[in-house]
Design a protein around this motif. Sequence first.
Motif, PDB file in Angstrom:
ATOM      1  N   GLY A 464      10.855  10.596   1.671  1.00 41.08           N
ATOM      2  CA  GLY A 464      10.394  10.775   3.038  1.00 41.08           C
ATOM      3  C   GLY A 464      11.190  11.902   3.662  1.00 41.08           C
ATOM      4  N   ASP A 465      10.633  12.579   4.667  1.00 44.21           N
ATOM      5  CA  ASP A 465      11.384  13.694   5.261  1.00 44.21           C
ATOM      6  C   ASP A 465      12.646  13.204   5.968  1.00 44.21           C
ATOM      7  OD1 ASP A 465       9.475  12.554   7.021  1.00 44.21           O
ATOM      8  OD2 ASP A 465       9.466  14.319   8.323  1.00 44.21           O
ATOM      9  N   SER A 466      12.566  12.018   6.564  1.00 41.79           N
ATOM     10  CA  SER A 466      13.778  11.455   7.161  1.00 41.79           C
ATOM     11  C   SER A 466      14.770  11.079   6.064  1.00 41.79           C
ATOM     12  CB  SER A 466      13.439  10.210   7.992  1.00 41.79           C
ATOM     13  OG  SER A 466      14.603   9.474   8.289  1.00 41.79           O
ATOM     14  N   ALA A 467      14.303  10.366   5.070  1.00 36.45           N
ATOM     15  CA  ALA A 467      15.177   9.928   3.975  1.00 36.45           C
ATOM     16  C   ALA A 467      15.897  11.116   3.343  1.00 36.45           C
ATOM     17  CB  ALA A 467      14.357   9.186   2.930  1.00 36.45           C
ATOM     18  N   VAL A 489       9.365  16.442  -0.837  1.00 37.11           N
ATOM     19  CA  VAL A 489       9.562  15.897   0.507  1.00 37.11           C
ATOM     20  C   VAL A 489       8.189  15.620   1.104  1.00 37.11           C
ATOM     21  CG1 VAL A 489      10.461  16.328   2.831  1.00 37.11           C
ATOM     22  CG2 VAL A 489      11.767  17.098   0.826  1.00 37.11           C
ATOM     23  N   MET A 490       7.919  14.326   1.344  1.00 39.60           N
ATOM     24  CA  MET A 490       6.644  13.934   1.956  1.00 39.60           C
ATOM     25  C   MET A 490       6.814  14.150   3.458  1.00 39.60           C
ATOM     26  SD  MET A 490       4.934  12.953  -0.575  1.00 39.60           S
ATOM     27  CE  MET A 490       4.090  11.565  -1.191  1.00 39.60           C
ATOM     28  N   ASN A 491       6.418  15.322   3.905  1.00 39.72           N
ATOM     29  CA  ASN A 491       6.765  15.758   5.259  1.00 39.72           C
ATOM     30  C   ASN A 491       5.684  15.386   6.279  1.00 39.72           C
ATOM     31  OD1 ASN A 491       7.723  16.984   7.498  1.00 39.72           O
ATOM     32  ND2 ASN A 491       7.809  19.055   6.626  1.00 39.72           N
ATOM     33  N   ASN A 492       5.912  14.241   6.941  1.00 42.22           N
ATOM     34  CA  ASN A 492       4.978  13.837   8.009  1.00 42.22           C
ATOM     35  C   ASN A 492       5.626  13.988   9.386  1.00 42.22           C
ATOM     36  OD1 ASN A 492       6.743  11.711   7.815  1.00 42.22           O
ATOM     37  ND2 ASN A 492       5.190  10.108   7.835  1.00 42.22           N
ATOM     38  N   ASN A 493       6.562  14.907   9.487  1.00 37.58           N
ATOM     39  CA  ASN A 493       7.197  15.275  10.766  1.00 37.58           C
ATOM     40  C   ASN A 493       8.027  14.174  11.396  1.00 37.58           C
ATOM     41  OD1 ASN A 493       6.046  17.790  10.545  1.00 37.58           O
ATOM     42  ND2 ASN A 493       4.384  17.397  12.003  1.00 37.58           N
ATOM     43  N   GLY A 494       8.473  13.188  10.604  1.00 35.98           N
ATOM     44  CA  GLY A 494       9.346  12.210  11.231  1.00 35.98           C
ATOM     45  C   GLY A 494       9.524  10.908  10.495  1.00 35.98           C
ATOM     46  N   VAL A 495      10.194  10.011  11.189  1.00 34.11           N
ATOM     47  CA  VAL A 495      10.453   8.660  10.708  1.00 34.11           C
ATOM     48  C   VAL A 495       9.162   7.852  10.908  1.00 34.11           C
ATOM     49  CG1 VAL A 495      11.837   6.578  11.105  1.00 34.11           C
ATOM     50  CG2 VAL A 495      12.887   8.836  11.391  1.00 34.11           C
ATOM     51  N   TYR A 496       8.552   7.460   9.823  1.00 33.75           N
ATOM     52  CA  TYR A 496       7.273   6.701   9.781  1.00 33.75           C
ATOM     53  C   TYR A 496       6.042   7.567  10.066  1.00 33.75           C
ATOM     54  CZ  TYR A 496      10.754   2.999  10.596  1.00 33.75           C
ATOM     55  OH  TYR A 496      11.864   2.206  10.562  1.00 33.75           O
ATOM     56  N   LYS A 497       6.118   8.383  11.088  1.00 33.66           N
ATOM     57  CA  LYS A 497       5.028   9.320  11.424  1.00 33.66           C
ATOM     58  C   LYS A 497       5.571  10.325  12.431  1.00 33.66           C
ATOM     59  CE  LYS A 497       1.834   6.350  12.671  1.00 33.66           C
ATOM     60  NZ  LYS A 497       0.574   6.020  13.290  1.00 33.66           N
TER      61      LYS A 497
END
Length: 580
Positions: A464-467, A489-497
Amino acid sequence: MNTTAQALAPGAQTQEMADGFQLVIDALKLNGIDTIYALPGIPITDLTRRAQADGMRVLSFRHEQNAGYAASIAGFLTQKPGICLTVSAPGFLNGLNALAHATTNCFPMILISGSSEREIVDLQQGDYEELDQLAIARPLAKAAYRVLHAEDIGVGIARAIRAAVSGRPGGVYLDMPAKLFAQSIDAAAGRKTLIKVVDPAPKQIPAPESVKRALEILKSAKRPLIVLGKGAAYAQADADIRSLIEKTGIPYLPMSMAKGLMPDVHEQCASAARSYVLPEADVVMLIGARLNWLLSHGKGKTWGGKASKEWGGQKFIQIDISPQEADSNVRIDAPVVGDIGSCVKALLEAMGSSWPKPSTEWMGSIFERKSKNIEKMAETLAKNPSPMNFHSALNVVRDVVKANPDAILVNEGANALDFTRSIVDMYKPRKRIDVGTWGIMGIGMGYSVAAAVVTGQQVIAIEGDSAFGFSGMEVETICRYNLPVCIVVMNNNGVYKGTDVDPNGRDPAPTVFVKNARYDRIIEAFGGVGVHATTPAELRKAMDEAIRSRKPTLINAVIDETAGTESGRITSLNPSAKKK
Ligand SMILES: Cc1ncc(C[n+]2csc(CCOP(=O)(O)OP(=O)(O)O)c2C)c(N)n1
Ligand SMILES: [Mg+2]
C-alpha cells in the motif's frame, strides 16, 4: 581467530589476545550464523566492520526497525535466529519494535544492542545514550540477557540462540555494554569459552495418548476441517503435512503466511469457501495456528455462534509446540503438544493406511460454494476499468506469481494486503510473508532485503502507498546491495483511499497523501528502475521486465483512489466505522 599481539618485555613470548568484538564474531560463526542486519554507530561500528572483514554478510540499513524486521523474517525463513545489531538507547529502541514483533509472531531473532556504561546508567548520572535497555527489552522478549565479561560471551550467545529457536521461537535481547567489546583475554582461553550449541531446537515428541485422542475425534467428524497456521509453515515439515492432508482428504484453510504450504489451487483448499466452512465444520484441527483475533478467537458468528462471543459447537484439535496454547480462547478437546513436524509424523503413523475420506456431501457443498466464488472473482478480475483498481492490478500480480512460483511475495497495506491475500494464489511453502499477527505496517522493505539475501530468489513486494512509506528509504539499501526486488506501490493516494477531505477545508485529511505522487522516482535516485504504470498492461510489462533483469525496481501502480474500504477487511474492528 583474528587476534591482537600484545607487547611484552623484551625476550618474553608474545601472547595472543582476543577482544570482545572478536569473541562475538567467533561465537556467532561457530553457530553457523553468517549474516547480520545492522546499523553502525557507537559502540558497535567496529563489530560491523570486523564481522564483514571476517567473511560475515553485514547488511547495513537506514533505520534499525527495518534491520530488525529483516532479522525477524530471516529467522522465520531459515529456522536460525536472525541477528539485528544496533547502537545504544535510540538505536536499541528503534530495533525494539521488531523484537516485539518477532516474539508475537514466534520468529527466532536476536537483537544485540550496544549499551552505555553500567555504573553510570544505574546511578542515572547522564551517560552518552543512557538507558536501562535490559529492563525495557525484557517484557517484549522471550528472553533477555546481558554480558559483562569477555569470558561470558560464548555463554551469552549460546543462551540467546537456544532461547530464540527452542520450543516456541521468539525474540531475544542481548545487551552488550561498550566496555565489553574492548576487553581482551588470552585468545586460547577465549576460544575455550565459546559454545557450539548442540541441538538448539530439540524435537518435542507428542504423547501417544494425545495423538490417539486427536485421531478418535477426527475420525468421528462428519464435517472436518484443517486450519494451517504460520507455525506449520515455519516447521518445514512440508511433505508430511501434505501427506496428512491428502491421506485424510480433509478440506483445509491456510492462514495468511501458510498460503502455499499446500498450493492454493489444490482441490481440498477451502479458502474460497471460508465463511461457509468455519461455521459448518464440526471438528477443526489447528496445525500451528492460534485461535487469536485472526480466527475470531474460535467463537462468535464467524464460527456459527449465536452471539458475538458464543461458542459455535465445534470440537477442536490443536497441534502446537506450546502446552499453554490450548484453551486460550475456547475449549480444546484434543491438544497435541510437540513440534509440528513430530506431531504430524505421529498422526500419520497412528492413522494407518485406510483412513475414511470425508463425506461427498461435505466435500460437494464446499466445492459448490468454492466454484461459485471463484467464478465471481474471475468475472471481477477480467474487468479492465479505468482508472485501474485493486482487482485489475492484482490480476496481473496473480499471473506473474503463477509464472514465478519460487518468488517471495512480501505484502502489507490494508486493501493492498487483503485483496492480495485473496486474489494472488501461492504455490509453494514460505513464499508469502506479511504483516503477521499484529497487522503492522513497516515490514515491507526489511522483509524484502532479508528474503532476497537468505533465499536468493526474486522478491515481489506488494505495498500500500501508506505501508510503503514506513520503510521506503530502504530502497537505497535494496539498490546498494543490488537485490532482485520488485516493489509495486498500490498508489490510491492514501490510507485506505484518497478521497477524504478536512471538513474545515484547511488541511489535507489525515488519511490522504500528496495526490498523484511518483513513488517510482524515489528508486531512480539510487540507480534503480522506476516505472509509472496506469494500466494492467503497463504493470505486467514492468513486472516481467523486473523479473527478467533482476534489477531493483519500483513500480508506481496508479489505483483508483475511491477503490478501497476503510480498514480493508477488518472494518468491524474500527470503532468509528461501526458508528457510521
Ligand atoms: C505500525 C502501524 N501503524 C499504523 C497502522 C494502521 N494502519 C493499518 S493499514 C494502514 C495503511 C493502509 O493504507 P495503505 O498501505 O495505503 O493501504 P490501502 O488500504 O490504501 O491499500 C495503516 C496506517 C498499522 N497497522 N501499523
Ligand atoms: Mg493506500
